[in-house]
Design a protein around this motif. Structure first.
Motif, PDB file in Angstrom:
ATOM      1  N   TYR A  58       0.824  -1.219   0.000  1.00 24.55           N
ATOM      2  CA  TYR A  58       0.000   0.000   0.000  1.00 24.55           C
ATOM      3  C   TYR A  58       0.854   1.264   0.000  1.00 24.55           C
ATOM      4  CZ  TYR A  58      -3.381   3.434   1.825  1.00 24.55           C
ATOM      5  OH  TYR A  58      -4.167   4.537   2.014  1.00 24.55           O
ATOM      6  N   GLN A  59       1.849   1.323   0.880  1.00 26.01           N
ATOM      7  CA  GLN A  59       2.669   2.534   0.999  1.00 26.01           C
ATOM      8  C   GLN A  59       3.491   2.788  -0.258  1.00 26.01           C
ATOM      9  OE1 GLN A  59       2.409   4.770   3.611  1.00 26.01           O
ATOM     10  NE2 GLN A  59       3.481   6.026   2.120  1.00 26.01           N
ATOM     11  N   SER A  60       3.984   1.741  -0.906  1.00 27.03           N
ATOM     12  CA  SER A  60       4.772   1.957  -2.122  1.00 27.03           C
ATOM     13  C   SER A  60       3.895   2.487  -3.256  1.00 27.03           C
ATOM     14  CB  SER A  60       5.516   0.688  -2.543  1.00 27.03           C
ATOM     15  OG  SER A  60       4.634  -0.305  -2.975  1.00 27.03           O
ATOM     16  N   VAL A  61       2.633   2.093  -3.294  1.00 28.86           N
ATOM     17  CA  VAL A  61       1.710   2.635  -4.293  1.00 28.86           C
ATOM     18  C   VAL A  61       1.455   4.114  -3.994  1.00 28.86           C
ATOM     19  CG1 VAL A  61      -0.652   2.549  -5.199  1.00 28.86           C
ATOM     20  CG2 VAL A  61       0.628   0.439  -4.851  1.00 28.86           C
ATOM     21  N   LEU A  62       1.197   4.430  -2.735  1.00 30.59           N
ATOM     22  CA  LEU A  62       0.999   5.834  -2.362  1.00 30.59           C
ATOM     23  C   LEU A  62       2.204   6.683  -2.732  1.00 30.59           C
ATOM     24  CD1 LEU A  62      -0.717   5.943   1.152  1.00 30.59           C
ATOM     25  CD2 LEU A  62      -1.606   6.789  -1.015  1.00 30.59           C
ATOM     26  N   ASP A  63       3.392   6.142  -2.537  1.00 32.20           N
ATOM     27  CA  ASP A  63       4.615   6.880  -2.841  1.00 32.20           C
ATOM     28  C   ASP A  63       4.806   7.123  -4.339  1.00 32.20           C
ATOM     29  OD1 ASP A  63       5.164   6.929  -0.126  1.00 32.20           O
ATOM     30  OD2 ASP A  63       6.630   5.293  -0.227  1.00 32.20           O
ATOM     31  N   SER A  64       4.282   6.247  -5.186  1.00 32.01           N
ATOM     32  CA  SER A  64       4.505   6.379  -6.624  1.00 32.01           C
ATOM     33  C   SER A  64       3.427   7.200  -7.340  1.00 32.01           C
ATOM     34  CB  SER A  64       4.637   5.007  -7.283  1.00 32.01           C
ATOM     35  OG  SER A  64       3.426   4.302  -7.197  1.00 32.01           O
ATOM     36  N   PHE A  65       2.316   7.481  -6.665  1.00 27.49           N
ATOM     37  CA  PHE A  65       1.234   8.285  -7.237  1.00 27.49           C
ATOM     38  C   PHE A  65       1.155   9.625  -6.523  1.00 27.49           C
ATOM     39  CE2 PHE A  65      -0.123   4.145  -8.609  1.00 27.49           C
ATOM     40  CZ  PHE A  65      -0.890   4.352  -9.743  1.00 27.49           C
ATOM     41  N   ASP A  66       0.410  10.550  -7.133  1.00 30.74           N
ATOM     42  CA  ASP A  66       0.039  11.771  -6.421  1.00 30.74           C
ATOM     43  C   ASP A  66      -1.054  11.403  -5.422  1.00 30.74           C
ATOM     44  OD1 ASP A  66       1.795  13.473  -7.775  1.00 30.74           O
ATOM     45  OD2 ASP A  66       0.363  13.829  -9.397  1.00 30.74           O
ATOM     46  N   THR A  67      -1.564  12.370  -4.722  1.00 25.80           N
ATOM     47  CA  THR A  67      -2.628  12.141  -3.745  1.00 25.80           C
ATOM     48  C   THR A  67      -3.856  11.549  -4.435  1.00 25.80           C
ATOM     49  OG1 THR A  67      -1.855  14.037  -2.488  1.00 25.80           O
ATOM     50  CG2 THR A  67      -4.080  13.271  -2.011  1.00 25.80           C
ATOM     51  N   PRO A  68      -4.436  10.480  -3.871  1.00 29.67           N
ATOM     52  CA  PRO A  68      -5.640   9.913  -4.486  1.00 29.67           C
ATOM     53  C   PRO A  68      -6.808  10.900  -4.411  1.00 29.67           C
ATOM     54  CG  PRO A  68      -5.056   8.730  -2.463  1.00 29.67           C
ATOM     55  CD  PRO A  68      -4.031   9.773  -2.669  1.00 29.67           C
TER      56      PRO A  68
END
Length: 124
Positions: A58-68
């Motif tokens: 989950y955290q690595s996805v958050l780190d690779s995208f802008d704010t959902p």
């Protein structure tokens, strides 16, 4: 002249905001109204989503995208599900992003289990 300058100085911060949350399930982004930027953002999000692998943290996805655009958190039985919604297509052309213009990424216990409507069906 001084009054006009004062109004301009006071109004400037109001015009520079990027995100305004709306309580009816919509988010308004400044970049949606800027010609071409929203298309690039949607395309980049689609590209990043297509490259994701099941089991991604989950955290690595958050780190690779802008704010959902939207997030949800649900506990069902012993499992915790997190859903991140990223803008991927425009349906309304109104400058606002709604969930139906986003692709949901579904995480179970902080690991990606899928994305899109079929993944959402798994947790409903």
């Amino acid at each position: 002249m001084k009054k006009l300058l004062l109004v301009a100085v006071l109004a400037t911060p109001l015009l520079s905001g990027c995100i305004v949350a709306v309580s009816d399930g919509e988010v308004e982004h400044g970049w949606v109204n800027n010609s071409g930027n929203w298309e690039r953002t949607f395309q980049d999000n689609r590209k990043k989503i297509a490259q994701l692998s099941l089991g991604t943290n989950y955290q690595s996805v958050l780190d690779s995208f802008d704010t959902p655009e939207f997030t949800e958190l649900v506990k069902k039985g012993e499992n915790v599900y997190q859903v991140l919604y990223f803008a991927t297509n425009s349906k309304h052309s109104d400058g606002k992003i709604t969930k139906d213009e986003c692709t949901p990424l579904v995480f179970k216990d902080a690991k990606l289990i899928g994305f899109g409507e079929s993944a959402m069906a798994e947790i409903l």
